[in-house]
Design a protein around this motif. Sequence first.
Motif, PDB file in Angstrom:
ATOM      1  N   ARG A 260       0.641  -1.267   0.060  1.00 29.83           N
ATOM      2  CA  ARG A 260      -0.105   0.004  -0.005  1.00 29.83           C
ATOM      3  C   ARG A 260       1.042   1.136  -0.072  1.00 29.83           C
ATOM      4  NH1 ARG A 260      -5.035  -0.540   2.139  1.00 29.83           N
ATOM      5  NH2 ARG A 260      -5.508   1.517   1.162  1.00 29.83           N
ATOM      6  N   SER A 261       0.436   2.319  -0.344  1.00 27.88           N
ATOM      7  CA  SER A 261       1.115   3.488  -0.237  1.00 27.88           C
ATOM      8  C   SER A 261       0.047   4.908  -0.093  1.00 27.88           C
ATOM      9  CB  SER A 261       1.643   3.910  -1.910  1.00 27.88           C
ATOM     10  OG  SER A 261       0.605   4.077  -2.675  1.00 27.88           O
ATOM     11  N   ARG A 262       0.753   5.919   0.027  1.00 28.30           N
ATOM     12  CA  ARG A 262       0.109   7.408   0.044  1.00 28.30           C
ATOM     13  C   ARG A 262       0.634   7.985  -0.897  1.00 28.30           C
ATOM     14  NH1 ARG A 262       0.077   6.199   5.997  1.00 28.30           N
ATOM     15  NH2 ARG A 262      -2.010   5.432   6.612  1.00 28.30           N
ATOM     16  N   PRO A 263      -0.268   9.127  -1.411  1.00 27.59           N
ATOM     17  CA  PRO A 263       0.344  10.009  -2.674  1.00 27.59           C
ATOM     18  C   PRO A 263       0.970  11.170  -1.946  1.00 27.59           C
ATOM     19  CG  PRO A 263      -1.958  10.198  -2.605  1.00 27.59           C
ATOM     20  CD  PRO A 263      -1.841   9.109  -1.384  1.00 27.59           C
ATOM     21  N   TYR A 264       2.047  11.722  -2.392  1.00 33.65           N
ATOM     22  CA  TYR A 264       2.374  13.050  -2.214  1.00 33.65           C
ATOM     23  C   TYR A 264       2.285  13.933  -3.291  1.00 33.65           C
ATOM     24  CZ  TYR A 264       4.763  12.146   2.234  1.00 33.65           C
ATOM     25  OH  TYR A 264       4.966  11.802   3.486  1.00 33.65           O
ATOM     26  N   ASN A 265       1.595  15.105  -3.027  1.00 31.35           N
ATOM     27  CA  ASN A 265       1.461  16.114  -4.032  1.00 31.35           C
ATOM     28  C   ASN A 265       2.116  17.292  -3.595  1.00 31.35           C
ATOM     29  OD1 ASN A 265      -0.909  14.496  -5.426  1.00 31.35           O
ATOM     30  ND2 ASN A 265      -1.384  14.502  -3.146  1.00 31.35           N
ATOM     31  N   LEU A 266       2.459  18.275  -4.878  1.00 28.91           N
ATOM     32  CA  LEU A 266       3.118  19.516  -4.732  1.00 28.91           C
ATOM     33  C   LEU A 266       1.695  20.685  -5.160  1.00 28.91           C
ATOM     34  CD1 LEU A 266       5.419  21.588  -4.584  1.00 28.91           C
ATOM     35  CD2 LEU A 266       5.421  21.226  -7.119  1.00 28.91           C
ATOM     36  N   LEU A 267       1.745  21.628  -4.321  1.00 28.78           N
ATOM     37  CA  LEU A 267       0.450  22.557  -4.244  1.00 28.78           C
ATOM     38  C   LEU A 267       0.968  23.963  -4.560  1.00 28.78           C
ATOM     39  CD1 LEU A 267      -1.717  20.912  -1.474  1.00 28.78           C
ATOM     40  CD2 LEU A 267      -1.717  20.429  -3.943  1.00 28.78           C
ATOM     41  N   TYR A 268       0.555  24.660  -5.373  1.00 29.30           N
ATOM     42  CA  TYR A 268       0.892  26.253  -5.473  1.00 29.30           C
ATOM     43  C   TYR A 268      -0.423  26.900  -6.099  1.00 29.30           C
ATOM     44  CZ  TYR A 268       2.623  24.850 -10.146  1.00 29.30           C
ATOM     45  OH  TYR A 268       2.683  24.298 -11.330  1.00 29.30           O
ATOM     46  N   PRO A 269      -0.677  28.006  -5.642  1.00 26.63           N
ATOM     47  CA  PRO A 269      -1.828  28.719  -5.974  1.00 26.63           C
ATOM     48  C   PRO A 269      -1.817  28.978  -7.608  1.00 26.63           C
ATOM     49  CG  PRO A 269      -0.860  30.072  -4.347  1.00 26.63           C
ATOM     50  CD  PRO A 269       0.425  29.001  -4.787  1.00 26.63           C
ATOM     51  N   HIS A 270      -2.865  28.857  -8.291  1.00 28.23           N
ATOM     52  CA  HIS A 270      -3.245  29.584  -9.667  1.00 28.23           C
ATOM     53  C   HIS A 270      -2.859  30.833  -9.697  1.00 28.23           C
ATOM     54  CE1 HIS A 270      -5.066  26.116 -11.998  1.00 28.23           C
ATOM     55  NE2 HIS A 270      -5.637  25.913 -11.225  1.00 28.23           N
TER      56      HIS A 270
END
Length: 315
Positions: A272-282
């Motif tokens: 099993r795994s968990r996702p890592y995401n990069l976030l930044y404003p539009h």
Amino acid sequence: MKRQFDDVMLGSIELFCLAAEHQGFTAAAAIAGVTPAAVSRSIGRLEERLGVRLFVRTTRQIRLTDAGRSYFERCRAALDQLVDAEREAGGQQARASGLLRISVPTTYGHHRLLPMLPAFLQAHPDVKLELHVSNRNIDFGDEGFDLAIRVRAPDDSTLICRHLEDAELVLVASPGYLARNGTPSTLAELAEHDCIQFELPSTGRPIPWLFREDGRDVERLTAGRTTCADDVLAGVTLARHGAGVFQAYRFVVDADLTAGRLTELLAPYGGRSRPYNLLYPHARHVPLKVRAFVDHLLAHKRQWDHAVPLRKIAR
């Protein structure tokens, strides 16, 4: 179009941003080549125009008010865009510059992000970094961050979300703990073991462990005498020193597994795994410093992708 700012006011905004970034009128004055009194007068004009206090002043230091913090982040972004636009219009090769504020969880920070930042700073000498290594969820609008890395992507249309990786989970314990307590061979046997708990900041409750059993994704709530809050790496340290069993990301414990400080458990139930995401404003114009960082991070992501075993990892 009616003119909103004269030259004096634009200069006041620049001095305000310098004072906020360097936390002092004297430092801002030295950088701008003016006197501290001139900086103070400029910020006074801004406060009078806006009708709010931007700084709390004491005899020893200044600090931004809540209104000042919000105003600073918007002004800083606007000035960065003006610098980029001027360079592009003049046909100059644009260079990333300015303060870049990044929020990252402790696990991803220490084992993924921080090791790659010296190369980024070397490639972009005009960029300064402010890092918040914490599992606390942040608010882009109120706190002025440029980027964040998070496990759960928020349902927010104002943010760009770039998937980084699916981080595999692995169950571990130290050889010493297993010598004293035995090695579990089924999920049911975890009830007989001291399972180190990690309390999820958003709920205040222990996070369930993820497994695959008979081809199905399953979650198990475990129990133990030790609970960690806020920092997942504390659970890894406890497991390494024999406190119990813990579920961690493989990229965090790889070196411990290779060196024999930790042993992988219940491998047939893993994957099993968990996702890592990069976030930044539009934004209509994404600042060059943000674009440069995203490019740098995604280049390293390709290296991590090549290091992942070929077998498919299920979430």
